[in-house]
Design an enzyme around this catalytic site. Structure first.
Site, PDB file in Angstrom:
ATOM      1  N   ASP A  82       0.809  -1.225   0.000  1.00 45.53           N
ATOM      2  CA  ASP A  82       0.000   0.000   0.000  1.00 45.53           C
ATOM      3  C   ASP A  82       0.838   1.269   0.000  1.00 45.53           C
ATOM      4  OD1 ASP A  82      -2.423  -1.272  -0.113  1.00 45.53           O
ATOM      5  OD2 ASP A  82      -2.787  -1.214   2.042  1.00 45.53           O
ATOM      6  N   ARG A 107       0.507  -1.642   7.727  1.00 39.30           N
ATOM      7  CA  ARG A 107       1.028  -0.421   7.104  1.00 39.30           C
ATOM      8  C   ARG A 107       1.966   0.380   8.008  1.00 39.30           C
ATOM      9  NH1 ARG A 107      -3.076   3.098   3.621  1.00 39.30           N
ATOM     10  NH2 ARG A 107      -1.024   3.682   2.794  1.00 39.30           N
ATOM     11  N   ARG A 153      -9.868   5.765  11.026  1.00 39.04           N
ATOM     12  CA  ARG A 153      -8.416   5.623  11.061  1.00 39.04           C
ATOM     13  C   ARG A 153      -7.770   6.623  12.028  1.00 39.04           C
ATOM     14  NH1 ARG A 153      -6.500   2.822   6.501  1.00 39.04           N
ATOM     15  NH2 ARG A 153      -8.024   1.234   5.961  1.00 39.04           N
ATOM     16  N   HIS A 182     -11.372   7.138   4.867  1.00 38.17           N
ATOM     17  CA  HIS A 182     -10.507   8.313   4.975  1.00 38.17           C
ATOM     18  C   HIS A 182     -11.270   9.540   4.489  1.00 38.17           C
ATOM     19  CE1 HIS A 182      -6.392   6.061   4.757  1.00 38.17           C
ATOM     20  NE2 HIS A 182      -6.628   6.463   5.989  1.00 38.17           N
ATOM     21  N   CYS A 276      -5.247   9.450  -3.309  1.00 39.15           N
ATOM     22  CA  CYS A 276      -4.483   8.511  -2.491  1.00 39.15           C
ATOM     23  C   CYS A 276      -3.046   8.371  -2.990  1.00 39.15           C
ATOM     24  CB  CYS A 276      -5.148   7.148  -2.481  1.00 39.15           C
ATOM     25  SG  CYS A 276      -6.657   7.055  -1.498  1.00 39.15           S
TER      26      CYS A 276
END
Length: 281
Positions: A82, A107, A153, A182, A276
């Site tokens: 990612d 992550r 998150r 997000h 992103c």
């Protein structure tokens, strides 16, 4: 120019649209894959095509360059599939770098990797955060303010940390739909005073705040939100967004923007698209 109020106003809006060259950070999806699931878009059972993701990513990078933007590239790290989603790597304001601390262990190594890039490239005001925040995924600058997402998150306690370090007012917004985990999946900044967003992604209180702050915002339909149409990048004139978001494309044209549809279908398998992939330096 037609001499009535509406036409005059529309002409004025179109007349002041101007692209502002930006310096951007991106990461090639050399090791991109969906091997785990940390959002509703990710299904490890569905095959991914690394070659296709590289091709789509390169087309986005070349588009940025053709529009006059400068693109820096951080080297990808094997085992961090990612890492292509550079927006999550940090938040940069006036040369200050607020590092990212990820919620999911898959992550967590991305945060130090991105901070290392900033250190090697001459940034001196860098903060490793105490609380979880996922970079520009949940921090979006609008003029001299920062809209800050939470709910899935980013820890709401990080909002005060960001305000103290970055020196700009931080306005907290709470997300409630897991498909839009997000802030940059549910809201896009178009100019220092304009945004577009998807109201059902937010709590009633957050919707009221957005309505108060941006009464003329572009509102996304269910259909445009579902194709990640709000995961977009704007330089003040050109707006890069998923080409399937046809409704938003028409609304942007009506406001005098120049929307450019792009295809990032491979990366959408991991819940990411234009914004992103793009960290604004």
């Amino acid at each position: 120019m037609v001499s009535n109020g509406v036409a005059d106003e529309e002409w004025a809006v179109r007349a002041v649209r101007e692209a502002v060259p930006r310096r951007l950070l991106m990461c090639r999806p050399q090791f991109f894959d969906v091997t785990y699931s940390i959002n509703p878009w990710m299904d490890p059972q569905k095959p991914t095509d690394t070659a296709a993701s590289l091709r789509q990513w390169e087309e986005l990078r070349e588009l940025y360059v053709s529009l006059g933007h400068t693109v820096e590239v951080i080297e990808p790290i094997e085992g961090l599939p990612d890492m292509v989603f550079a927006a999550n790597g940090a938040t940069v304001v006036d040369g200050k770098v607020l590092g990212a601390r990820f919620r999911h262990r898959e992550r967590t190594a991305e945060g130090p990797a991105y901070l290392d890039w900033f250190e090697r490239n001459g940034y001196r005001e860098i903060l490793w955060p105490e609380f979880i925040n996922e970079g520009e995924g949940d921090y979006l600058r609008v003029g001299r303010r920062i809209l800050a997402g939470t709910g899935f998150r980013t820890d709401p306690r990080s909002h005060a940390e960001a305000q103290e370090f970055l020196g700009l007012p931080v306005i907290g917004l709470t997300l409630v739909n897991p498909d839009f985990y997000h802030l940059d999946t549910a809201l896009a900044v178009l100019s220092p005073t304009e945004i577009m967003y998807y109201p059902p992604a937010f709590t009633p209180g957050s919707r009221a705040v957005l309505q108060e702050m941006f009464p003329d915002a572009i509102l996304a339909t269910d259909e445009d939100a579902a194709v990640f149409g709000l995961n977009a990048f704007s330089d003040g004139l050109n707006v890069l967004l998923p080409q399937a978001a046809t409704g938003l494309i028409e609304k942007l044209k009506d406001r005098g923007f120049h929307p450019i549809g792009v295809e990032l279908g491979e990366l959408l398998k991991a819940g990411g698209s234009v914004k992103c992939c793009t960290l604004v330096l």
